[in-house]
Every structure is written in structure tokens, then in C-alpha cells.
Design a protein around this motif. Sequence first.
Motif, PDB file in Angstrom:
ATOM      1  N   TRP A  36       0.838  -1.201   0.000  1.00 20.56           N
ATOM      2  CA  TRP A  36       0.000   0.000   0.000  1.00 20.56           C
ATOM      3  C   TRP A  36       0.871   1.249   0.000  1.00 20.56           C
ATOM      4  O   TRP A  36       1.886   1.307   0.698  1.00 20.56           O
ATOM      5  N   PHE A  37       0.448   2.223  -0.779  1.00 21.34           N
ATOM      6  CA  PHE A  37       0.988   3.566  -0.743  1.00 21.34           C
ATOM      7  C   PHE A  37      -0.178   4.498  -0.406  1.00 21.34           C
ATOM      8  O   PHE A  37      -1.347   4.103  -0.476  1.00 21.34           O
ATOM      9  N   ARG A  38       0.149   5.725  -0.066  1.00 24.03           N
ATOM     10  CA  ARG A  38      -0.900   6.721   0.158  1.00 24.03           C
ATOM     11  C   ARG A  38      -0.423   8.082  -0.318  1.00 24.03           C
ATOM     12  O   ARG A  38       0.778   8.352  -0.372  1.00 24.03           O
ATOM     13  N   ALA A  40      -1.629  12.140   0.380  1.00 27.80           N
ATOM     14  CA  ALA A  40      -2.468  13.161   1.000  1.00 27.80           C
ATOM     15  C   ALA A  40      -2.493  14.393   0.101  1.00 27.80           C
ATOM     16  O   ALA A  40      -1.569  14.608  -0.693  1.00 27.80           O
ATOM     17  N   PRO A  41      -3.537  15.220   0.218  1.00 33.83           N
ATOM     18  CA  PRO A  41      -3.619  16.436  -0.610  1.00 33.83           C
ATOM     19  C   PRO A  41      -2.394  17.307  -0.452  1.00 33.83           C
ATOM     20  O   PRO A  41      -1.982  17.616   0.677  1.00 33.83           O
ATOM     21  N   GLY A  42      -1.788  17.679  -1.565  1.00 39.92           N
ATOM     22  CA  GLY A  42      -0.640  18.566  -1.534  1.00 39.92           C
ATOM     23  C   GLY A  42       0.663  17.912  -1.130  1.00 39.92           C
ATOM     24  O   GLY A  42       1.681  18.596  -0.974  1.00 39.92           O
ATOM     25  N   LYS A  43       0.646  16.602  -0.945  1.00 37.67           N
ATOM     26  CA  LYS A  43       1.865  15.898  -0.530  1.00 37.67           C
ATOM     27  C   LYS A  43       2.241  14.836  -1.553  1.00 37.67           C
ATOM     28  O   LYS A  43       1.427  14.412  -2.372  1.00 37.67           O
ATOM     29  N   GLU A  44       3.489  14.415  -1.464  1.00 45.25           N
ATOM     30  CA  GLU A  44       3.953  13.367  -2.362  1.00 45.25           C
ATOM     31  C   GLU A  44       3.408  12.008  -1.909  1.00 45.25           C
ATOM     32  O   GLU A  44       3.128  11.789  -0.731  1.00 45.25           O
ATOM     33  N   ARG A  45       3.326  11.126  -2.863  1.00 46.54           N
ATOM     34  CA  ARG A  45       2.919   9.769  -2.555  1.00 46.54           C
ATOM     35  C   ARG A  45       3.978   9.113  -1.686  1.00 46.54           C
ATOM     36  O   ARG A  45       5.178   9.307  -1.898  1.00 46.54           O
ATOM     37  N   GLU A  46       3.548   8.328  -0.684  1.00 44.54           N
ATOM     38  CA  GLU A  46       4.507   7.700   0.217  1.00 44.54           C
ATOM     39  C   GLU A  46       4.161   6.231   0.454  1.00 44.54           C
ATOM     40  O   GLU A  46       3.000   5.822   0.424  1.00 44.54           O
ATOM     41  N   ASP A  89      -3.325  10.527   8.870  1.00 45.71           N
ATOM     42  CA  ASP A  89      -3.453   9.335   8.022  1.00 45.71           C
ATOM     43  C   ASP A  89      -4.422   9.574   6.866  1.00 45.71           C
ATOM     44  O   ASP A  89      -4.564   8.709   5.995  1.00 45.71           O
ATOM     45  N   THR A  90      -5.088  10.710   6.870  1.00 43.11           N
ATOM     46  CA  THR A  90      -6.019  11.035   5.789  1.00 43.11           C
ATOM     47  C   THR A  90      -5.286  11.085   4.456  1.00 43.11           C
ATOM     48  O   THR A  90      -4.291  11.798   4.303  1.00 43.11           O
ATOM     49  N   ALA A  91      -5.775  10.301   3.502  1.00 38.77           N
ATOM     50  CA  ALA A  91      -5.119  10.214   2.193  1.00 38.77           C
ATOM     51  C   ALA A  91      -5.927   9.283   1.296  1.00 38.77           C
ATOM     52  O   ALA A  91      -6.831   8.577   1.764  1.00 38.77           O
ATOM     53  N   VAL A  92      -5.552   9.261   0.041  1.00 39.44           N
ATOM     54  CA  VAL A  92      -6.015   8.207  -0.863  1.00 39.44           C
ATOM     55  C   VAL A  92      -5.011   7.062  -0.757  1.00 39.44           C
ATOM     56  O   VAL A  92      -3.802   7.277  -0.903  1.00 39.44           O
ATOM     57  N   TYR A  93      -5.508   5.887  -0.489  1.00 39.99           N
ATOM     58  CA  TYR A  93      -4.651   4.720  -0.313  1.00 39.99           C
ATOM     59  C   TYR A  93      -4.710   3.859  -1.578  1.00 39.99           C
ATOM     60  O   TYR A  93      -5.799   3.514  -2.064  1.00 39.99           O
ATOM     61  N   GLN A 113     -10.376   6.350  -0.650  1.00 41.17           N
ATOM     62  CA  GLN A 113     -10.193   7.491   0.238  1.00 41.17           C
ATOM     63  C   GLN A 113     -10.375   7.094   1.693  1.00 41.17           C
ATOM     64  O   GLN A 113     -11.353   6.431   2.049  1.00 41.17           O
ATOM     65  N   VAL A 114      -9.421   7.511   2.511  1.00 39.97           N
ATOM     66  CA  VAL A 114      -9.529   7.370   3.959  1.00 39.97           C
ATOM     67  C   VAL A 114      -9.458   8.768   4.553  1.00 39.97           C
ATOM     68  O   VAL A 114      -8.496   9.507   4.306  1.00 39.97           O
TER      69      VAL A 114
END
Length: 118
Positions: A36-38, A40-46, A89-93, A113-114
Motif C-alpha cells: 500500500w501507498f498513500r 495526501a492532498p498537496g503531498k507526495e505519494r509515500e 493518516d487522511t489520504a487516498v490509499y 479514500q480514507v
Amino acid sequence: QVQLVESGGGLVQAGDSLRLSCAASGRTSITYTMGWFRQAPGKEREFVAAVSWSGSPDYADSVKGRFTISRDSAKNTVYLQMNSLKPEDTAVYYCVAQRLTPTRYQYWGQGTQVTVSS
């Protein structure tokens, strides 16, 4: 080709739990590392977590002790149990399969979406 379909996202409060599922179909192989990656708005995928074909897990430091990844190879499904959720932890997973490098995977799902409210 491999298709990945995530489910289980939603809106929860801080401290709650969620379990994400990812079902793989197509030319699947039990030798694939899945994870799994995630983003968040305005952030890089991690990177969040991954599990090898043998079940050996790997976690990002930010989720260690709170998230648990597992897989059911017979069902070609990987799970992410998320406990003690935080607003950060809010992000698209995104579910991923077949690791090419620690940050590059061959196959990606559409994302779920979480959202964790404070």
C-alpha cells in the motif's frame, strides 16, 4: 496484466480503526510483493506497507505499531488493518503489486479514500 481493486475506505474519527482490502485478478502470481501507498492532498505519494509472498511485512515508520498488513494468497487479496487512526493518516490509499524497487511497483489500483476527522 493484473487488476487491483481496493475497498474499505471511509470517514472515521481519530482513534478509530479501518480495514482496507485489495483484490487482485488477472495474471496474478503468489510471488508478487503486494502493498500500500498513500497520497495526501498537496503531498507526495509515500510508502505505507508491503508484504512479500512469504508473508514478511515491511512498514513505514509513521505507521509501525498501528497498521498491520497481511495477505491471503489463495484469494489473491491483501489487507491493511489500520488502528489508532490519526488525522494525518487522511489520504487516498493505493494498492500495489509486483515491486520493481522499494518505491516503484508494476501494478497500481485506483485508490480508496480514507478520511480521519479530529
